[in-house]
Scaffold this motif. Structure first.
Motif, PDB file in Angstrom:
ATOM      1  N   THR A  42      14.548 -15.767  -7.105  1.00 41.04           N
ATOM      2  CA  THR A  42      13.495 -16.380  -6.293  1.00 41.04           C
ATOM      3  C   THR A  42      12.922 -15.374  -5.303  1.00 41.04           C
ATOM      4  O   THR A  42      11.701 -15.285  -5.118  1.00 41.04           O
ATOM      5  N   VAL A  43      13.800 -14.598  -4.675  1.00 33.68           N
ATOM      6  CA  VAL A  43      13.349 -13.584  -3.723  1.00 33.68           C
ATOM      7  C   VAL A  43      12.500 -12.516  -4.421  1.00 33.68           C
ATOM      8  O   VAL A  43      11.462 -12.088  -3.890  1.00 33.68           O
ATOM      9  N   LEU A  44      12.914 -12.098  -5.626  1.00 37.73           N
ATOM     10  CA  LEU A  44      12.155 -11.080  -6.355  1.00 37.73           C
ATOM     11  C   LEU A  44      10.760 -11.583  -6.716  1.00 37.73           C
ATOM     12  O   LEU A  44       9.772 -10.846  -6.607  1.00 37.73           O
ATOM     13  N   VAL A  45      10.670 -12.854  -7.150  1.00 40.43           N
ATOM     14  CA  VAL A  45       9.363 -13.418  -7.478  1.00 40.43           C
ATOM     15  C   VAL A  45       8.498 -13.509  -6.232  1.00 40.43           C
ATOM     16  O   VAL A  45       7.312 -13.147  -6.241  1.00 40.43           O
ATOM     17  N   ARG A  46       9.076 -13.997  -5.123  1.00 42.14           N
ATOM     18  CA  ARG A  46       8.298 -14.109  -3.883  1.00 42.14           C
ATOM     19  C   ARG A  46       7.869 -12.732  -3.383  1.00 42.14           C
ATOM     20  O   ARG A  46       6.790 -12.579  -2.821  1.00 42.14           O
ATOM     21  N   LEU A  47       8.719 -11.726  -3.582  1.00 45.72           N
ATOM     22  CA  LEU A  47       8.361 -10.372  -3.175  1.00 45.72           C
ATOM     23  C   LEU A  47       7.183  -9.864  -4.004  1.00 45.72           C
ATOM     24  O   LEU A  47       6.271  -9.214  -3.476  1.00 45.72           O
ATOM     25  N   ALA A  48       7.188 -10.179  -5.305  1.00 47.42           N
ATOM     26  CA  ALA A  48       6.076  -9.777  -6.169  1.00 47.42           C
ATOM     27  C   ALA A  48       4.781 -10.480  -5.770  1.00 47.42           C
ATOM     28  O   ALA A  48       3.690  -9.925  -5.936  1.00 47.42           O
ATOM     29  N   LEU A  49       4.897 -11.699  -5.237  1.00 48.64           N
ATOM     30  CA  LEU A  49       3.720 -12.466  -4.841  1.00 48.64           C
ATOM     31  C   LEU A  49       3.292 -12.184  -3.401  1.00 48.64           C
ATOM     32  O   LEU A  49       2.301 -12.751  -2.939  1.00 48.64           O
ATOM     33  N   HIS A  50       4.021 -11.317  -2.723  1.00 51.15           N
ATOM     34  CA  HIS A  50       3.721 -11.056  -1.312  1.00 51.15           C
ATOM     35  C   HIS A  50       2.285 -10.593  -1.068  1.00 51.15           C
ATOM     36  O   HIS A  50       1.664 -11.030  -0.086  1.00 51.15           O
ATOM     37  N   PRO A  51       1.719  -9.717  -1.911  1.00 46.75           N
ATOM     38  CA  PRO A  51       0.313  -9.329  -1.671  1.00 46.75           C
ATOM     39  C   PRO A  51      -0.633 -10.525  -1.647  1.00 46.75           C
ATOM     40  O   PRO A  51      -1.592 -10.551  -0.862  1.00 46.75           O
ATOM     41  N   LEU A  52      -0.375 -11.526  -2.481  1.00 46.12           N
ATOM     42  CA  LEU A  52      -1.215 -12.723  -2.474  1.00 46.12           C
ATOM     43  C   LEU A  52      -1.030 -13.503  -1.174  1.00 46.12           C
ATOM     44  O   LEU A  52      -1.986 -14.095  -0.655  1.00 46.12           O
ATOM     45  N   ALA A  53       0.197 -13.508  -0.658  1.00 45.15           N
ATOM     46  CA  ALA A  53       0.443 -14.192   0.618  1.00 45.15           C
ATOM     47  C   ALA A  53      -0.333 -13.527   1.741  1.00 45.15           C
ATOM     48  O   ALA A  53      -0.848 -14.203   2.638  1.00 45.15           O
ATOM     49  N   ARG A  54      -0.440 -12.204   1.700  1.00 46.76           N
ATOM     50  CA  ARG A  54      -1.198 -11.490   2.723  1.00 46.76           C
ATOM     51  C   ARG A  54      -2.679 -11.870   2.648  1.00 46.76           C
ATOM     52  O   ARG A  54      -3.334 -12.069   3.678  1.00 46.76           O
ATOM     53  N   VAL A  55      -3.200 -11.975   1.425  1.00 43.75           N
ATOM     54  CA  VAL A  55      -4.590 -12.394   1.252  1.00 43.75           C
ATOM     55  C   VAL A  55      -4.787 -13.812   1.787  1.00 43.75           C
ATOM     56  O   VAL A  55      -5.794 -14.115   2.438  1.00 43.75           O
ATOM     57  N   GLN A  56      -3.817 -14.678   1.527  1.00 40.10           N
ATOM     58  CA  GLN A  56      -3.914 -16.063   1.982  1.00 40.10           C
ATOM     59  C   GLN A  56      -3.941 -16.150   3.501  1.00 40.10           C
ATOM     60  O   GLN A  56      -4.747 -16.894   4.077  1.00 40.10           O
ATOM     61  N   GLY A  59      -7.254 -15.134   4.797  1.00 36.31           N
ATOM     62  CA  GLY A  59      -8.228 -16.199   4.612  1.00 36.31           C
ATOM     63  C   GLY A  59      -8.084 -17.285   5.659  1.00 36.31           C
ATOM     64  O   GLY A  59      -9.082 -17.811   6.176  1.00 36.31           O
ATOM     65  N   GLU A  60      -6.839 -17.622   6.006  1.00 34.75           N
ATOM     66  CA  GLU A  60      -6.608 -18.636   7.033  1.00 34.75           C
ATOM     67  C   GLU A  60      -7.100 -18.145   8.396  1.00 34.75           C
ATOM     68  O   GLU A  60      -7.685 -18.919   9.170  1.00 34.75           O
ATOM     69  N   ARG A  61      -6.871 -16.875   8.689  1.00 29.40           N
ATOM     70  CA  ARG A  61      -7.358 -16.321   9.965  1.00 29.40           C
ATOM     71  C   ARG A  61      -8.877 -16.335  10.011  1.00 29.40           C
ATOM     72  O   ARG A  61      -9.480 -16.595  11.062  1.00 29.40           O
ATOM     73  N   LEU A  62      -9.496 -16.038   8.865  1.00 30.53           N
ATOM     74  CA  LEU A  62     -10.956 -16.044   8.810  1.00 30.53           C
ATOM     75  C   LEU A  62     -11.495 -17.443   9.097  1.00 30.53           C
ATOM     76  O   LEU A  62     -12.430 -17.606   9.888  1.00 30.53           O
ATOM     77  N   MET A 223       5.649 -16.009   9.539  1.00 33.09           N
ATOM     78  CA  MET A 223       5.885 -15.565  10.896  1.00 33.09           C
ATOM     79  C   MET A 223       5.621 -14.067  11.035  1.00 33.09           C
ATOM     80  O   MET A 223       4.969 -13.616  11.992  1.00 33.09           O
ATOM     81  N   LEU A 224       6.091 -13.290  10.077  1.00 30.36           N
ATOM     82  CA  LEU A 224       5.903 -11.839  10.139  1.00 30.36           C
ATOM     83  C   LEU A 224       4.429 -11.470   9.958  1.00 30.36           C
ATOM     84  O   LEU A 224       3.909 -10.603  10.677  1.00 30.36           O
ATOM     85  N   LEU A 225       3.764 -12.116   9.011  1.00 29.44           N
ATOM     86  CA  LEU A 225       2.354 -11.779   8.750  1.00 29.44           C
ATOM     87  C   LEU A 225       1.460 -12.199   9.910  1.00 29.44           C
ATOM     88  O   LEU A 225       0.492 -11.504  10.246  1.00 29.44           O
ATOM     89  N   LEU A 226       1.751 -13.340  10.525  1.00 27.59           N
ATOM     90  CA  LEU A 226       0.934 -13.793  11.626  1.00 27.59           C
ATOM     91  C   LEU A 226       1.118 -12.933  12.870  1.00 27.59           C
ATOM     92  O   LEU A 226       0.234 -12.848  13.722  1.00 27.59           O
TER      93      LEU A 226
END
Length: 228
Positions: A42-56, A59-62, A223-226
């Motif tokens: 699960t952690v490996l998959v979420r790590l692979a999806l991390h760039p998408l989380a940054r984009v998200q 978008g929320e900040r925008l 929390m880290l991204l924000l």
């Protein structure tokens, strides 16, 4: 046939990966190897999806930054939907952004979450028994449910629910501070942070481990991204 049967093939591939990893870590974790790999996978998959989380998050900040201007445009063109849409489109063009910037990553990530959830809940995959659910954590089969568990198995589920509740409480406190009070149902939205605890009561232990791992990752990642 389930409407999610189309996910069986990718879930079968994921099952092969998890089984292979479990064999590799078995000398370290013993009977709990599969449970450990559920967390690791699960952690490996979420790590692979991390760039998408940054984009998200961007978008929320925008949307948050543009909210006052969008509200003013809505007030100004409330009687003319065509002009309102044109004005909104022009605002996003001037910001070199898209109103879907925060939504598209979620749509892309959803299939991955659906495959993993199916992997950790189905008793059979592609016509074969899901061997993952036969393995144990602290003596409790990963395919066991809390509602039908033996008395001696309940402590494992209670610990899982307590950890989910702790993550939910942390997310609840943050949501109460950050939710927009003008949002419909704003008073209720923070309480959705506890929904995973209720949901976990109706899925196997394996899916509960997945829920705990992915919700913990989501909270820590946001929390880290924000703060970044």
């Amino acid at each position: 046939m389930s409407v999610l049967a189309f996910l069986d093939a990718p879930a079968g591939v994921a099952a092969h990966v998890v089984t292979t990893l479990a064999q590799l870590v078995h000398p370290v974790f013993g009977a709990a190897a599969t449970a450990a790999v559920i967390v690791l996978f699960t952690v490996l998959v979420r790590l692979a999806l991390h760039p998408l989380a940054r984009v998200q998050i961007r978008g929320e900040r925008l949307r948050t930054r543009l909210a006052p201007q969008l509200k003013e445009l809505t007030r100004r063109h409330s009687g003319d939907p065509t002009k309102l849409r044109a004005a909104q489109a022009e605002l996003y063009r001037s910001e070199n952004a898209s109103p879907l910037a925060g939504c598209l990553p979620s749509l892309v990530m959803w299939p991955f979450f659906a495959v993993m959830y199916r992997l950790f809940t189905l008793r059979s995959l592609s016509g074969h028994a899901n061997a993952l659910l036969a393995n144990t954590l602290a003596g409790v089969p990963l395919g066991a449910h809390a509602l039908t568990a033996l008395p001696g198995q309940l402590p494992v589920f209670l610990v899982l629910y307590a950890l989910l509740a702790a993550v939910g409480f942390a997310a609840f406190r943050r949501a109460r501070r950050s939710v927009d009070p003008t949002t419909p149902g704003a008073a209720f939205l923070p309480y959705l942070s506890f929904s995973t605890v209720l949901f976990a009561a109706f899925v196997p232990l394996s899916a509960g481990l997945y829920l705990l791992t992915t919700t913990s990752w989501t909270f820590a990642e946001r929390m880290l991204l924000l703060r970044a």
